[in-house]
Design an enzyme around this catalytic site. Structure first.
Site, mmCIF file in Angstrom:
data_model
loop_
_atom_site.group_PDB
_atom_site.id
_atom_site.type_symbol
_atom_site.label_atom_id
_atom_site.label_comp_id
_atom_site.label_asym_id
_atom_site.label_seq_id
_atom_site.Cartn_x
_atom_site.Cartn_y
_atom_site.Cartn_z
ATOM 1 N N GLY A 1 0.819 -1.209 0.000
ATOM 2 C CA GLY A 1 0.000 0.000 0.000
ATOM 3 C C GLY A 1 0.845 1.248 0.000
ATOM 4 O O GLY A 1 1.957 1.262 -0.538
ATOM 5 N N SER A 2 0.323 2.289 0.614
ATOM 6 C CA SER A 2 1.004 3.581 0.562
ATOM 7 C C SER A 2 2.016 3.727 1.703
ATOM 8 O O SER A 2 1.915 3.055 2.729
ATOM 9 C CB SER A 2 -0.023 4.708 0.692
ATOM 10 N N GLY B 1 1.951 2.597 5.509
ATOM 11 C CA GLY B 1 3.091 1.749 5.863
ATOM 12 C C GLY B 1 3.698 2.155 7.189
ATOM 13 O O GLY B 1 4.062 1.310 8.017
ATOM 14 N N GLU C 1 5.516 -3.321 1.012
ATOM 15 C CA GLU C 1 5.646 -3.105 -0.425
ATOM 16 C C GLU C 1 4.936 -1.797 -0.725
ATOM 17 O O GLU C 1 3.700 -1.751 -0.749
ATOM 18 C CB GLU C 1 5.008 -4.274 -1.190
ATOM 19 N N CYS D 1 2.054 0.078 -8.541
ATOM 20 C CA CYS D 1 3.240 0.575 -7.832
ATOM 21 C C CYS D 1 4.453 0.618 -8.746
ATOM 22 O O CYS D 1 5.364 1.413 -8.541
ATOM 23 C CB CYS D 1 3.524 -0.286 -6.621
#
Lengths: 495, 490
Positions: free
Chosen positions: A191-192, A196, A213, A251
């Protein structure tokens, strides 16, 4: 969503199940992975439908990027599982006679996986494959932003895998927070960066290891290419690496391009041609480009174009259809570097091209910005290749293509700095959900008396030789033929 | 003298921020990337250790009353070995690793390239203050990073010595020591680092990780736990006892993260074990161990009080079967053995980190595995047995950072083994090449040619392309060929 009490009972049950040892068996792991393969085969049509519903994703893109890669990963895991599960021997110094040392992987226990909405199947099942292959019990939290996909997964996974060991949760931030308050043996998050940080902070309370990630602005550095064949291939890969990757909502999608000023107009013209070839004159009708996931993201992207200087830099596309949440492939040349479109991760079908005097300037440009998940470099210049690798930092680097590294099982997939912590894919998935236990076995037979106090100069000498793997010295000391380096050691006395 | 006093001035948030910026600028010059720079720094560490062994011994004597032999072997020699290994293998470690590619990216070649993370922070503990400060630093330098080392203030002589030596021997534009306590550490932790390595306890480990979380900084945490020793019957009792004693009291008098914390043995075997321990302890440390020079003292009065309190607890003091003597003025505690202290007492629940060895008896030796697994995962777990099946069962069911059969502690000296914990005992690992890896980012590099351009990937998407893709993913060349010619079944 269940109450916290129910959740804790469920997790207790999963830990109990884990302690029975079933998930450690190779046969169990294989059966689960096979179950996932069957799920993908039998539910393929439903998966395509769900992706179409949530993202307007074309089923061939869905196959190429999600079902296909998952199938490949599952087959790879099934074929390699035995090898991954076996330990490896560690080298011991020769003096360690009758001793062995090895490294044995073991599962971590109960792990939590947070998936994302843009590749809702891929980003759920790819980590799940690693967690199961490594012998863990798993809780998988799906993204609520892709509700049809979440619903499908929540309803089908329990029918294809051991639901005492794998549980699926739907829901939004409240569910996520509740899950984060529990104690896990590992958390895997896609995610972002903002979220994170929250995940990492929650994990710190329990000393839970984490793989994050995240994302970033993945640049494509496009050098002059003399061959028109190469130029065409490059542009095709760039176009599909942006607009063909969930409409840029990936991403590892190409975020922006860096190119020499003199090449830009040609680049733009070629891109226009290729875009038409791939998506037709009216892209929304081709149904080959995903739409924007929801209104919030649509407005976010719309906003990026509001700045008059940004709007003025649009050279192609730029039309937005709010009702259908569709944005056509858009190219910009030299929007201001301080504008949000150049400071935030775009995650959409807007492609800025930034002009440079010389292509080598790209290195400094990249180094003054956060480390991205991937750097793409289209070049035949070996020197630029070498400099790009050794002078920039990113999760990974791909030469002359984009996105495709996602399908390479032998390469670790993960970020560095702002783009993430840890990695997965292939064996790296197995490793990321394992603890590598160091095992040393000794025999009673070889016992070096000089290991033990009371200390004296003689023992010291022997130990020193042993430490330095000085076998000849050892022999000489034993034979009384080696003079001590130090003066005599003082025996014990009280202060 | 003046220079040394300057380094003792506390570092506040501003100073910490300036320090990090300075090191980032230094890193950005690319100097640390070169093999030459890294090797020269590693060799400086070697020289530093060789030239100043005596100073290190004196500092450790001052901080811990550590026996000279322990200092020379378990700190200086271990560090030199670690450094020599790095010097010897660095070139090999720096070489990118070629990896195979498959049909999904055909044609292509790929490699994994190690690169430095940038500027790293190493926070070290007081029990092996020389080794555990410089060993991670070796890994950080080998991997090409700039480093700030924050040694423990609880071992001030060594901290001061490290500041002086690093200042003299190493490249100060990229490697620095910051001394100080909680305030300085907090100021450092507020900064953005590319990696933080912390060796110490779980409480502070959480603080470090929480601080790191704000900057998405990865961490290497080397923590601790209660490392159990399971002792079976039918073994060479003398050898086993010696190895237990060496691992417990022969290593900083129990103040070691992998020291045997407590023993588990059968009710039947316990008396024999206690006798053997008493017998060998006298051989090792004499009749009056408080007088032996071969035992470290307790590091400070805080820990001394903590340990004596563990013994003073109500139902615990009655279970002492050996030792129990202490001398507050010299901060010494004699090797102490307890038999079946209550399971809920502090000594049976906290990491002891001292010369107290509780023995817990069980009916059958296998029962001990469940007891171990019911607690948090330790850094090390030890088993003494001649029973092959028991060994395998132990390895398979007991989770710990590392496991040793028929010995204690010495797995730390095997450079080929990763040294690290799991769950409460830590995350990540180092030693040998694992140190290099811990401080590197392994960058995935994929080289594609323009030549192999499969139209299959590109829109417009067609049924034929889907068929071909399925065939390719399935890995079947035959199906791929069929699909190419449009001869597929579906």
């Amino acid at each position: 969503m269940e109450s916290v009490g129910d959740l804790e009972r469920d997790l207790e049950g999963m830990r109990e199940y884990y302690s029975q040892g079933k998930t450690k068996e190779a046969s169990w792991r294989k059966s689960q992975l096979k179950g996932l393969l069957t799920l993908l085969k039998e539910k393929e049509e439903d998966i395509f439908k769900a992706l179409k519903q949530d993202l307007g994703k074309h089923h061939v893109e869905a196959f190429r990027d999600e079902i296909g890669t998952l199938t490949k990963s599952l087959n790879n895991a099934l074929g390699s599982l035995k090898e991954w599960m076996s330990g490896r021997k560690a080298i011991l110094p020769k003096i360690a006679v009758l001793s062995t040392a090895e490294i044995v992987p073991e599962p971590l226990g109960l792990v939590l996986i947070f998936s994302s909405w843009n590749y809702p199947f891929g980003l759920s099942l790819e980590p799940l494959i690693g967690a199961i292959a490594a012998g863990n019990t798993v809780v998988l939290k799906l993204s609520e932003l892709a509700p049809a996909c979440a619903s499908l997964l929540a309803n089908t996974i329990p029918n294809f895998v051991d639901n005492k060991a794998v549980k699926v949760f739907q829901g939004g931030p409240t569910v996520a927070e509740q899950l984060l308050q529990q104690k896990w043996d590992k958390i895997f998050f896609t995610g972002s960066a903002r979220t994170g940080r929250l995940v990492l902070s929650a994990a710190a309370k329990h000393l839970t290891p984490v793989t994050l990630e995240l994302g970033g602005k993945c640049p494509a550095v496009v050098d002059s290419l003399s061959s028109s064949f190469d130029r065409k291939a490059a542009v095709k890969r760039i176009v599909v690496g942006k607009y063909g990757a969930c409409a840029g909502q990936a991403c590892i999608a190409i975020d922006y391009i860096l190119a020499e000023r003199k090449n830009i107009s040609t680049l733009v013209e070629m891109m226009k041609v290729i875009i038409k070839e791939m998506f037709g004159g009216n892209p929304i009708e081709s149904h080959s480009i995903a739409r924007i996931i929801n209104k919030q993201h649509f407005l976010r992207l719309k906003n990026l174009l509001e700045d008059p200087n940004v709007k003025a830099s649009i050279v192609y596309g730029g039309s937005l259809d709010e009702d259908h949440l569709f944005i056509e492939p858009t190219i910009l040349v030299d929007p201001p570097l301080e504008a949000a479109i150049m400071t935030e991760e775009i995650f959409g079908p807007l492609l800025p091209i930034i002009s440079l005097e010389k292509i080598e300037d790209s290195i400094q440009f990249l180094n003054s910005r956060p480390k991205p998940l991937a750097i793409y470099c289209f070049t035949k210049n070996k020197s630029l290749e070498r400099r790009m690798i050794s002078e920039t930092s990113s999760g990974g680097v791909v030469f002359n293509d984009a996105i495709i590294q996602y399908a390479a099982d032998s390469l670790p997939f993960g970020g560095v700095g702002e783009s993430g912590v840890g990695r997965y894919h292939g064996k790296f998935s197995f490793d990321t959900f394992s603890h590598e236990k160091a095992i040393t076995r000794r025999s009673f037979l070889t016992d070096f008396w000089f290991r033990y106090p009371p200390w004296n100069a003689h023992k010291w000498q022997l130990l020193e030789c042993a430490y330095n793997s000085d076998y000849l010295g050892l022999l000489l000391v034993i034979l009384g033929l080696k003079k001590p380096r130090r003066g005599s050691y003082q025996p014990a006395y009280s202060h | 003298m003046a220079a040394m006093e300057e380094t003792k001035v506390g570092v506040d948030a501003d100073a910490a921020s300036r320090l990090v910026k300075e090191l980032r600028d230094g890193f950005a010059t690319g100097k640390t990337r070169s093999y030459q720079w890294r090797v020269s720094q590693l060799k400086s560490i070697l020289k530093m250790a060789e030239d100043h062994e005596h100073d290190v011994v004196e500092a450790l004597r001052s901080d811990l009353s550590k026996p000279e032999l322990e200092s020379c072997l378990y700190e200086v020699a271990m560090l030199k070995n670690s450094c020599s290994l790095a010097v010897k293998k660095l070139k090999q470690w720096m070489v990118p690793e070629k990896v195979k590619t498959s049909i999904t990216t055909f044609p292509s070649s790929a490699e994994i390239v190690p690169e430095p993370l940038g500027v790293v922070l190493v926070i070290s503990p007081w029990n092996y203050p020389f080794l555990l400060s410089l060993d991670p630093v070796i890994g950080a330098i080998a991997a090409g990073n700039a480093v700030v080392l924050k040694p423990s203030e609880v071992s001030p002589a060594t901290s001061s010595l490290l500041a002086k030596l690093v200042g003299e021997y190493m490249d100060n534009s990229l490697i620095r020591v910051v001394e100080g306590g909680v305030a300085e550490t907090t100021a450092l932790l507020e900064q953005k680092w590319d990696k933080i390595c912390y060796t110490g306890n779980g409480r502070v480990g959480r603080i470090v990780m929480a601080a790191a979380a704000k900057h998405l900084t990865p961490v290497l945490l080397e923590l601790g736990g209660k490392s159990p020793v399971v002792v079976d019957s039918g073994i060479n009792l003398q050898v086993a006892t010696r190895r237990i004693i060496a691992g417990k009291w022969g290593c900083n008098n129990g103040q070691t993260c992998v020291a045997p914390d407590y023993i588990l043995t059968t009710k039947d075997f316990a008396p024999k074990l206690v006798d053997a321990l008493k017998h060998e302890l006298e051989h090792f440390f004499g009749e009056n161990p408080l007088d032996s020079k071969d035992l470290s003292r307790i590091v400070n009065s805080n820990h001394f009080a903590r340990l004596t309190k563990l013994l003073d607890e109500d139902r615990v003091s009655g279970t002492i079967v050996h030792g129990g003597k202490s001398e507050k003025s010299t901060l010494k505690i004699s090797p102490t053995i307890l038999l079946d202290a209550p399971r809920d007492s502090l000594i049976m629940n906290e990491e002891i980190f001292g010369p107290l060895l509780p023995i817990l008896t069980v009916e059958k030796v296998e029962d001990s595995f469940d007891i171990i697994n019911s607690g948090t995962k330790p850094l090390a777990a030890y088993l003494f047995t001649s029973n092959k099946k028991l060994k395998e069962q132990f390895v398979m069911t007991v989770s710990a950072g590392g496991v040793v059969i028929n010995d204690t502690v010495l797995h730390l000296s095997v450079a080929g083994l990763p040294f690290g914990g799991v769950q409460e005992s830590g995350m990540g690992a180092y030693h040998g090449k694992f140190s290099f890896d811990a401080f590197s980012h392994k960058k995935a590099v994929l080289y594609r040619s323009f030549a192999g351009d499969a139209p299959v990937r590109y829109p417009p998407y067609t049924k034929g392309k889907l068929r071909l893709m399925k065939a390719l993913i399935g890995g079947s060349i035959l199906s791929a060929i069929f699909a190419l010619f449009g001869l597929s079944k579906d």
